[in-house]
Design an enzyme around this catalytic site. Structure first.
Site, PDB file in Angstrom:
ATOM      1  N   LYS A 144      82.657  43.763   4.585  1.00 41.57           N
ATOM      2  CA  LYS A 144      83.699  44.152   3.626  1.00 41.57           C
ATOM      3  C   LYS A 144      83.854  43.018   2.622  1.00 41.57           C
ATOM      4  CE  LYS A 144      86.772  46.709   6.829  1.00 41.57           C
ATOM      5  NZ  LYS A 144      87.778  46.465   7.901  1.00 41.57           N
ATOM      6  N   GLU A 182      89.249  55.450  13.903  1.00 41.47           N
ATOM      7  CA  GLU A 182      88.321  56.272  13.107  1.00 41.47           C
ATOM      8  C   GLU A 182      87.322  57.014  13.994  1.00 41.47           C
ATOM      9  OE1 GLU A 182      86.541  53.552  10.240  1.00 41.47           O
ATOM     10  OE2 GLU A 182      88.504  52.647   9.891  1.00 41.47           O
ATOM     11  N   ASP A 192      84.097  43.961  13.469  1.00 40.46           N
ATOM     12  CA  ASP A 192      84.796  43.962  12.181  1.00 40.46           C
ATOM     13  C   ASP A 192      85.827  42.825  12.176  1.00 40.46           C
ATOM     14  OD1 ASP A 192      86.384  44.466   9.950  1.00 40.46           O
ATOM     15  OD2 ASP A 192      87.068  46.430  10.591  1.00 40.46           O
ATOM     16  N   LYS A 221      80.410  53.248   5.463  1.00 39.78           N
ATOM     17  CA  LYS A 221      81.571  54.115   5.695  1.00 39.78           C
ATOM     18  C   LYS A 221      82.496  53.990   4.504  1.00 39.78           C
ATOM     19  CE  LYS A 221      84.530  51.119   8.534  1.00 39.78           C
ATOM     20  NZ  LYS A 221      85.421  51.087   9.704  1.00 39.78           N
ATOM     21  N   HIS A 263      96.056  53.959  10.561  1.00 39.77           N
ATOM     22  CA  HIS A 263      95.802  54.735   9.342  1.00 39.77           C
ATOM     23  C   HIS A 263      96.480  56.103   9.373  1.00 39.77           C
ATOM     24  CE1 HIS A 263      91.917  52.230   8.483  1.00 39.77           C
ATOM     25  NE2 HIS A 263      93.025  51.557   8.312  1.00 39.77           N
ATOM     26  N   ASP A 300      85.429  53.852  15.380  1.00 41.08           N
ATOM     27  CA  ASP A 300      86.012  52.520  15.182  1.00 41.08           C
ATOM     28  C   ASP A 300      87.337  52.507  15.937  1.00 41.08           C
ATOM     29  OD1 ASP A 300      87.022  50.079  14.439  1.00 41.08           O
ATOM     30  OD2 ASP A 300      87.237  50.536  12.312  1.00 41.08           O
ATOM     31  N   GLU A 353      82.453  50.601  16.615  1.00 37.42           N
ATOM     32  CA  GLU A 353      82.997  49.402  15.963  1.00 37.42           C
ATOM     33  C   GLU A 353      84.281  48.945  16.638  1.00 37.42           C
ATOM     34  OE1 GLU A 353      83.585  50.153  11.778  1.00 37.42           O
ATOM     35  OE2 GLU A 353      85.160  48.644  11.645  1.00 37.42           O
ATOM     36  N   SER A 412      94.540  47.355   8.752  1.00 42.23           N
ATOM     37  CA  SER A 412      94.309  46.782  10.082  1.00 42.23           C
ATOM     38  C   SER A 412      93.403  45.568   9.909  1.00 42.23           C
ATOM     39  CB  SER A 412      93.683  47.823  11.010  1.00 42.23           C
ATOM     40  OG  SER A 412      92.397  48.185  10.586  1.00 42.23           O
ATOM     41  N   HIS A 453      84.239  50.240   2.987  1.00 43.14           N
ATOM     42  CA  HIS A 453      85.412  50.237   2.104  1.00 43.14           C
ATOM     43  C   HIS A 453      86.605  49.628   2.853  1.00 43.14           C
ATOM     44  CE1 HIS A 453      87.129  54.180   3.973  1.00 43.14           C
ATOM     45  NE2 HIS A 453      86.544  53.409   4.857  1.00 43.14           N
ATOM     46  N   GLU A 493      92.425  57.343   5.021  1.00 37.75           N
ATOM     47  CA  GLU A 493      91.029  57.399   4.581  1.00 37.75           C
ATOM     48  C   GLU A 493      90.551  58.832   4.412  1.00 37.75           C
ATOM     49  OE1 GLU A 493      88.729  54.734   7.047  1.00 37.75           O
ATOM     50  OE2 GLU A 493      89.721  52.997   6.144  1.00 37.75           O
TER      51      GLU A 493
HETATM   52  P1  PGA Z   1      91.361  48.465   7.084  1.00 42.16           P
HETATM   53  O1  PGA Z   1      90.572  49.322   8.150  1.00 42.16           O
HETATM   54  O2  PGA Z   1      90.714  48.599   5.777  1.00 42.16           O
HETATM   55  O3  PGA Z   1      92.745  49.048   7.141  1.00 42.16           O
HETATM   56  O4  PGA Z   1      91.343  47.040   7.604  1.00 42.16           O
HETATM   57  C1  PGA Z   1      89.207  49.512   8.098  1.00 42.16           C
HETATM   58  C2  PGA Z   1      88.538  49.132   9.389  1.00 42.16           C
HETATM   59  O5  PGA Z   1      89.192  48.686  10.350  1.00 42.16           O
HETATM   60  O6  PGA Z   1      87.328  49.245   9.466  1.00 42.16           O
HETATM   61 ZN    ZN Z   2      87.202  48.417  11.589  1.00 39.62          ZN
END
Ligand code: PGA
Ligand code: ZN
Length: 423
Positions: A340, A164, A315, A391, A155, A242, A288, A42, A368, A205
């Site tokens: 990230k 999440e 994010d 996370k 996911h 999230d 998030e 995503s 991650h 995840e």
């Molecule tokens: P992604 O999702 O690693 O698939 O982008 C993680 C997130 O949205 O925090």
């Molecule tokens: Zn996110």
């Protein structure tokens, strides 16, 4: 100080079975180490570009042989002979050779693989652990593990719109104990799902991904699992969300379509109000991407309404890029940024994003990607950055647990000097 004598890359697989880049770096003192690059699903539209071959005869076009060859043919020759400890200079040189805003010429996957492997080899050459090399002697605070125990959105293939649902051991005395609190909760949750005849298969995840009757059913069930595991919700273990709202936004009229759970369409204000109800009812400490990456106004209203009570993390909207974080700080868009490494593509720029957050009193949340490898670089990086929480998925799937296990090692190594607290 040791200099770089050899750099080599290869194509490996990530946790979804998609190709990714692994880079090996050798120094003239014999130090030899490697690093592997994660990959998101995503993703935000302004992330640095992950270079894929587009050759449909291999891995449905997802091969990374071009990125591998960019490391071997372009990056390696230009870095040989440089001191491995010159991280910012090395990262700067790769940015310069690439020459694009989004690293699309060489690929952020090529550049980041080298950047991480250089950091690791320099640490090894200096005979200090990676977290200390990157963070100095002050790097002794373990992050609170925000464990993603229910997966939805992109996911998982289930009825949950929000991506999440995390369990956050805010009241634990140590990282080791915190990890135990949430791993036990994960197991108790499995039992509850079984009793309800819901699926206990896991998502990308490692969190469970059943067909809950609604998005709210997911958080209610998590709170129940916390209690059944013997913990006090909000005292020992809190929760975090999230939404990854970019994945369910409707472009044309700016409305959100929560179609997985059949909750219907909502606008930004509905989502702000819904979050308010949940924050009143459930022990939520962090949220998030409650709104989509282009919904700067909605984000701002969300933060104005809830930012005093919880950490509001951007994010997709900030993509670990100081350009967008700076705008967010100026406009009061959030009060925290997700961090990230592969969204921006070098270790040095990631550290700059963290610095910007710190300088303005924002928090930052180390993360991650949904596509990971067994590389636990993130664990050391989180301790080095001193953000206090991270996370890295659930208590299942080895690519997630590898980071937790590395954090256990670090805590043990730090002994009595280790710190652990939520705020
Ligand atoms: P992604 O999702 O690693 O698939 O982008 C993680 C997130 O949205 O925090
Ligand atoms: Zn996110």
């Amino acid at each position: 100080m040791a200099t770089i004598s050899k750099i080599r890359a290869m194509e490996i697989l990530d946790s979804r079975g998609n190709p990714t880049v692994r880079v090996f770096v050798e120094l003239d003192d014999g130090t030899y180490s490697s690093a592997s690059v994660p990959s998101g699903a995503s993703t935000g539209e302004n992330e640095a570009l992950e270079l894929r071959d587009g050759d449909s005869s291999r891995y449905a076009g997802k091969g990374v042989l071009r990125a591998v060859s960019n490391v071997n043919e372009v990056i390696a020759p230009s870095l040989i002979g440089l001191e491995a400890s010159g991280q910012a200079l090395i990262d700067g040189r790769m940015i310069e050779i690439d020459g694009t805003e989004d690293k699309s010429k060489l690929g952020a996957n090529a550049i980041l693989g080298v950047s991480m492997a250089v950091a690791r080899s320099a640490a090894q050459s200096a005979h200090i652990p990676l977290y200390q090399y990157l963070g100095g002697v002050g790097a002794r605070r373990l992050p609170v593990p925000c464990m993603n125990i229910v997966n939805g959105g992109q996911h998982a293939d289930n009825s949950v719109d929000f991506q999440e649902f995390m369990a956050v051991p805010i009241g634990a005395p140590t990282f080791r104990e915190g990890l135990r609190y949430v791993a036990e909760t994960f197991h108790v949750l499995k039992g509850i799902l079984k009793d309800r005849r819901l699926s206990t298969g896991v998502g990308d995840e490692g969190g469970f991904a059943p067909n809950f009757s609604s998005n709210e059913d997911a958080i209610e069930t998590i709170v129940l699992a916390i209690e059944k595991a013997g913990y006090k919700p909000g005292e020992h273990i809190a929760t975090a969300m999230d939404s990854a709202a970019t994945s369910f936004v409707l472009d044309k009229d700016g409305e959100y379509d929560l179609n997985r759970s059949r909750a219907g369409k909502m606008n930004s204000d509905d989502l702000v109000a819904l979050a308010g109800e949940w924050i009143d009812k459930y022990p939520i400490v962090l949220w998030e991407d409650p709104l989509a990456e282009n919904d700067w106004e909605g984000f701002k209203r969300f933060t104005a309404r809830h930012g005093k009570r919880i950490e509001v993390v951007g994010d997709d909207i900030f993509v670990t890029n100081t350009r967008y974080i700076a705008r967010g700080i100026k406009e009061g868009t959030a009060n925290s940024a997700l961090i990230k490494l592969n969204q921006i593509g070098t270790v040095s720029e990631t550290i700059e994003a963290v610095r910007m957050c710190r300088d303005s009193g924002w928090r930052y949340f180390l993360s991650h990607r949904s596509g990971e490898t067994e590389d636990a670089f993130l664990a050391d990086f989180a301790v080095a950055m001193d953000g206090g929480h991270l996370k890295t998925g659930s208590a299942s799937r080895s690519e997630r647990v590898a980071k937790y296990n590395r954090l256990l090692e670090i805590e043990e190594e730090l002994g009595k000097s280790a710190l652990y607290y939520w705020k």
